[in-house]
Write a protein that holds these residues in place. Structure first.
Motif, PDB file in Angstrom:
ATOM      1  N   SER A   1      45.779   1.721  25.365  1.00  0.00           N
ATOM      2  CA  SER A   1      44.762   2.236  25.144  1.00  0.00           C
ATOM      3  C   SER A   1      44.957   2.979  23.493  1.00  0.00           C
ATOM      4  O   SER A   1      46.176   2.948  23.182  1.00  0.00           O
TER       5      SER A   1
ATOM      6  N   HIS B   1      29.846   5.092  33.948  1.00  0.00           N
ATOM      7  CA  HIS B   1      31.126   4.782  33.919  1.00  0.00           C
ATOM      8  C   HIS B   1      31.664   5.071  35.017  1.00  0.00           C
ATOM      9  O   HIS B   1      31.034   5.342  36.020  1.00  0.00           O
TER      10      HIS B   1
ATOM     11  N   ARG C   1      41.219   6.770  42.959  1.00  0.00           N
ATOM     12  CA  ARG C   1      42.155   8.050  43.418  1.00  0.00           C
ATOM     13  C   ARG C   1      41.261   9.309  44.024  1.00  0.00           C
ATOM     14  O   ARG C   1      41.928  10.125  44.374  1.00  0.00           O
TER      15      ARG C   1
ATOM     16  N   TYR D   1      43.301  -4.429  24.017  1.00  0.00           N
ATOM     17  CA  TYR D   1      44.666  -3.858  24.795  1.00  0.00           C
ATOM     18  C   TYR D   1      45.719  -4.815  24.373  1.00  0.00           C
ATOM     19  O   TYR D   1      46.789  -4.123  24.292  1.00  0.00           O
TER      20      TYR D   1
ATOM     21  N   MET E   1      31.073   2.240  39.990  1.00  0.00           N
ATOM     22  CA  MET E   1      32.217   1.531  39.205  1.00  0.00           C
ATOM     23  C   MET E   1      33.370   2.532  39.513  1.00  0.00           C
ATOM     24  O   MET E   1      33.503   3.603  39.590  1.00  0.00           O
ATOM     25  N   ARG E   2      34.612   1.780  39.976  1.00  0.00           N
ATOM     26  CA  ARG E   2      35.807   2.400  40.149  1.00  0.00           C
ATOM     27  C   ARG E   2      35.837   3.110  41.554  1.00  0.00           C
ATOM     28  O   ARG E   2      36.386   4.069  41.865  1.00  0.00           O
ATOM     29  N   GLN E   3      34.773   2.572  42.439  1.00  0.00           N
ATOM     30  CA  GLN E   3      34.571   3.083  43.651  1.00  0.00           C
ATOM     31  C   GLN E   3      35.571   3.232  44.673  1.00  0.00           C
ATOM     32  O   GLN E   3      35.950   4.075  45.483  1.00  0.00           O
ATOM     33  N   ALA E   4      36.602   2.220  44.380  1.00  0.00           N
ATOM     34  CA  ALA E   4      38.022   2.164  45.154  1.00  0.00           C
ATOM     35  C   ALA E   4      39.025   2.899  44.199  1.00  0.00           C
ATOM     36  O   ALA E   4      39.233   2.189  43.177  1.00  0.00           O
TER      37      ALA E   4
ATOM     38  N   PHE F   1      51.850   0.188  34.147  1.00  0.00           N
ATOM     39  CA  PHE F   1      50.763   1.244  34.389  1.00  0.00           C
ATOM     40  C   PHE F   1      51.869   2.666  34.429  1.00  0.00           C
ATOM     41  O   PHE F   1      52.137   2.822  35.579  1.00  0.00           O
TER      42      PHE F   1
ATOM     43  N   ILE G   1      33.536  -4.079  45.318  1.00  0.00           N
ATOM     44  CA  ILE G   1      34.118  -4.807  43.924  1.00  0.00           C
ATOM     45  C   ILE G   1      35.618  -5.080  44.464  1.00  0.00           C
ATOM     46  O   ILE G   1      36.304  -4.079  44.839  1.00  0.00           O
TER      47      ILE G   1
ATOM     48  N   ARG H   1      48.174   4.074  48.308  1.00  0.00           N
ATOM     49  CA  ARG H   1      48.673   4.210  46.836  1.00  0.00           C
ATOM     50  C   ARG H   1      50.202   4.672  46.820  1.00  0.00           C
ATOM     51  O   ARG H   1      51.220   4.369  45.905  1.00  0.00           O
TER      52      ARG H   1
ATOM     53  N   PHE I   1      39.041  -5.207  44.341  1.00  0.00           N
ATOM     54  CA  PHE I   1      40.213  -4.392  43.999  1.00  0.00           C
ATOM     55  C   PHE I   1      41.389  -4.980  42.823  1.00  0.00           C
ATOM     56  O   PHE I   1      41.884  -5.871  43.371  1.00  0.00           O
TER      57      PHE I   1
ATOM     58  N   ASP J   1      42.528  -5.121  38.438  1.00  0.00           N
ATOM     59  CA  ASP J   1      42.493  -4.461  37.088  1.00  0.00           C
ATOM     60  C   ASP J   1      42.180  -5.600  36.051  1.00  0.00           C
ATOM     61  O   ASP J   1      42.538  -6.646  36.288  1.00  0.00           O
ATOM     62  N   ILE J   2      41.581  -5.407  34.990  1.00  0.00           N
ATOM     63  CA  ILE J   2      41.160  -6.404  33.985  1.00  0.00           C
ATOM     64  C   ILE J   2      42.514  -6.834  33.187  1.00  0.00           C
ATOM     65  O   ILE J   2      42.320  -7.632  32.996  1.00  0.00           O
TER      66      ILE J   2
HETATM   67  O1  CP3 Z   1      36.569   0.039  42.131  1.00  0.00           O
HETATM   68  C1  CP3 Z   1      36.713  -0.720  41.323  1.00  0.00           C
HETATM   69  O2  CP3 Z   1      35.852  -0.554  40.444  1.00  0.00           O
HETATM   70  C2  CP3 Z   1      37.704  -1.909  41.279  1.00  0.00           C
HETATM   71  C3  CP3 Z   1      38.795  -1.706  40.491  1.00  0.00           C
HETATM   72  C4  CP3 Z   1      39.028  -1.836  39.161  1.00  0.00           C
HETATM   73  C5  CP3 Z   1      40.252  -0.891  38.642  1.00  0.00           C
HETATM   74  N1  CP3 Z   1      40.042  -1.262  37.330  1.00  0.00           N
HETATM   75  C6  CP3 Z   1      41.102  -0.421  39.287  1.00  0.00           C
HETATM   76  C7  CP3 Z   1      41.924   0.755  38.713  1.00  0.00           C
HETATM   77  C8  CP3 Z   1      38.287  -2.169  38.149  1.00  0.00           C
HETATM   78  C9  CP3 Z   1      37.019  -2.897  38.028  1.00  0.00           C
HETATM   79  C10 CP3 Z   1      38.780  -1.861  36.876  1.00  0.00           C
HETATM   80  C11 CP3 Z   1      38.364  -2.270  35.551  1.00  0.00           C
HETATM   81  C12 CP3 Z   1      39.074  -1.744  34.247  1.00  0.00           C
HETATM   82  N2  CP3 Z   1      40.625  -1.395  34.284  1.00  0.00           N
HETATM   83  C13 CP3 Z   1      38.593  -1.333  33.216  1.00  0.00           C
HETATM   84  C14 CP3 Z   1      37.200  -1.566  33.028  1.00  0.00           C
HETATM   85  C15 CP3 Z   1      36.241  -0.365  33.273  1.00  0.00           C
HETATM   86  C16 CP3 Z   1      36.429   0.763  32.430  1.00  0.00           C
HETATM   87  O3  CP3 Z   1      36.769   1.591  33.152  1.00  0.00           O
HETATM   88  O4  CP3 Z   1      35.903   0.710  31.462  1.00  0.00           O
HETATM   89  C17 CP3 Z   1      39.579  -0.823  32.135  1.00  0.00           C
HETATM   90  C18 CP3 Z   1      39.452  -0.613  30.661  1.00  0.00           C
HETATM   91  C19 CP3 Z   1      40.631  -0.907  32.841  1.00  0.00           C
HETATM   92  C20 CP3 Z   1      42.082  -0.566  32.226  1.00  0.00           C
HETATM   93  C21 CP3 Z   1      42.871   0.410  33.088  1.00  0.00           C
HETATM   94  N3  CP3 Z   1      43.163   0.429  34.480  1.00  0.00           N
HETATM   95  C22 CP3 Z   1      42.900   1.745  32.642  1.00  0.00           C
HETATM   96  C23 CP3 Z   1      42.617   2.356  31.063  1.00  0.00           C
HETATM   97  C24 CP3 Z   1      43.806   2.501  33.697  1.00  0.00           C
HETATM   98  C25 CP3 Z   1      44.271   3.866  33.507  1.00  0.00           C
HETATM   99  C26 CP3 Z   1      43.321   4.776  33.638  1.00  0.00           C
HETATM  100  C27 CP3 Z   1      43.115   5.424  34.930  1.00  0.00           C
HETATM  101  O5  CP3 Z   1      42.107   5.479  35.433  1.00  0.00           O
HETATM  102  O6  CP3 Z   1      44.008   5.499  35.560  1.00  0.00           O
HETATM  103  C28 CP3 Z   1      43.733   1.487  34.823  1.00  0.00           C
HETATM  104  C29 CP3 Z   1      44.449   1.730  36.124  1.00  0.00           C
HETATM  105  C30 CP3 Z   1      43.491   1.533  37.199  1.00  0.00           C
HETATM  106  N4  CP3 Z   1      42.742   0.436  37.649  1.00  0.00           N
HETATM  107  C31 CP3 Z   1      43.449   2.452  38.679  1.00  0.00           C
HETATM  108  C32 CP3 Z   1      42.540   1.993  39.431  1.00  0.00           C
HETATM  109  C33 CP3 Z   1      41.974   2.527  40.604  1.00  0.00           C
HETATM  110  C34 CP3 Z   1      44.280   3.673  38.550  1.00  0.00           C
HETATM  111  C35 CP3 Z   1      45.650   3.316  38.915  1.00  0.00           C
HETATM  112  C36 CP3 Z   1      46.181   4.299  39.948  1.00  0.00           C
HETATM  113  O7  CP3 Z   1      46.015   4.042  41.398  1.00  0.00           O
HETATM  114  O8  CP3 Z   1      47.119   4.898  39.621  1.00  0.00           O
END
Ligand code: CP3
Length: 341
Positions: free
Chosen positions: A153, A315, A27, A147, A22-25, A86, A68, A36, A70, A72-73
């Protein structure tokens, strides 16, 4: 196509345990940082060539068994009328949070082709050359509602729970609207070519089990039962390990498991026909290679008691994670699980 992931979702025999993260793509990858550095996060999500490029990075670098999309939810939340930003320090901000009947009425119906065409364009670009299955996704209604009501958050989700407990009809009206949005969003992703979908319920764990049944579960059930039969559906209720028997009623093919429950206990609760995904603590990746290998092998072996197991973290992977450790993890899962069969 490498269909090991899809086979595991369906509970079919596989040669090894498939793995994605999860979040494999994100930072922790220098290659992601490079893309980015030129665009902000939402622009990245809305530019199909770039979104497709970062979707592929972990497939090439880590050798994971699924990609997955790329995005955001919160992307569809912006599309139905909320202003989204953001912030580097505070994470997502939704302006003018939904707190009353006017706020709920203002939300539009999602027309995916019109409102989020870049999502389907990204999927179509990816499907041209992808060698592994593509996972589409959405936030679950409850998580999206938190949200939208909190505006970002939150620590105690007071505004969300105030609405649930003082104006339940309004809360359910909001949930109905979000559910319709999620259904059309996921249907559009499926039509565009995703091979499986995951519904992220990141905040389900703030609910008591009975509130989960009353305020969250039926909406997830409606989503799962509205989507194409036979296409694998994964439901991940983060922090839901104390109510897995409730989470199981979602109707999803595969359940995501976080690391707060032992994988054997999760499978015992769900029964041997369960298909599970998880559940290594993401912080394990800050340990030595030996520790990572040992703890990953433990999860792989325990996962074999289920009808299907997709290895994942419990997670999302953290931004500070050393890339070499993530690579080592994928390699270990593949090696150990091929030998164990
Ligand atoms: O690689 C993947 O999994 C695909 C991409 C993906 C992102 N967000 C990219 C992202 C997926 C599937 C998500 C889902 C997501 N987004 C969730 C559910 C999963 C979880 O973590 O519980 C939630 C709650 C979010 C909301 C969200 N998006 C938050 C709270 C944040 C900020 C926190 C953080 O990690 O920065 C984001 C930003 C976000 N979503 C980033 C990425 C790569 C970071 C943005 C950046 O590049 O600055």
């Amino acid at each position: 196509m490498n269909d090991t992931f899809l086979k595991a979702c369906r509970g079919e025999k596989t040669d090894y345990t498939p793995v994605w993260i999860m979040r494999q793509a994100g930072r922790y990858l220098p290659e992601y940082q490079k893309v980015r550095s030129k665009v902000d996060f939402l622009t990245l999500c809305k530019t199909p060539e770039l979104a497709a490029e970062v979707t592929l990075q972990p497939v090439d670098i880590l050798k994971v068994d699924a990609a997955i999309l790329f995005s955001d939810i919160l992307v569809p939340v912006e599309a139905i009328g909320m202003k989204l930003e953001f912030s580097e320090s505070k994470g997502p901000i939704l302006y003018d949070p939904v707190r009353d009947s006017i706020g709920v009425s203002r939300l539009r119906t999602l027309d995916p082709e019109e409102d989020v065409p870049f999502v389907m364009d990204t999927i179509k670009l990816l499907k041209q050359g992808l060698k592994v299955p593509l996972i589409g996704f959405s936030g679950a209604p409850f998580t999206l509602a938190t949200y939208m009501i909190e505006g970002g958050s939150s620590r105690n989700y007071v505004n969300t729970k105030r609405m649930m407990y003082s104006e339940p009809e309004l809360f359910h009206r909001l949930m109905d609207k979000i559910t319709d949005c999620v259904i059309s969003y996921l249907k559009a992703q499926i039509d565009a070519g995703v091979d499986a979908v995951q519904v992220f319920d990141s905040w389900a764990g703030i609910l008591s089990p009975s509130d989960f049944d009353e305020f969250a579960l039926k909406y997830v059930q409606k989503i799962i039962s509205s989507l194409k039969p036979g296409l694998p559906k994964i439901y991940f209720a983060f922090n839901g390990s104390a109510m897995l028997n409730h989470v199981q009623k979602s109707g999803a093919d595969v359940l995501g498991i976080d690391w707060r429950i032992d994988m054997s206990d999760a499978i015992n609760t769900l029964g041997p026909d369960a298909k599970v995904q998880g559940n290594l603590d993401p912080c394990t990746l800050f340990g030595t290679k030996d520790v990572i290998a040992r703890k990953a092998a433990e999860v792989v072996k325990k996962g074999m008691a289920a009808k299907g197991h997709i290895f994942n973290l419990g997670h999302g992977i953290l931004p500070e994670t050393p890339v070499d450790n993530a690579k080592a993890l994928v390699q270990t899962v593949h090696e150990v699980s091929s030998k164990e069969r």
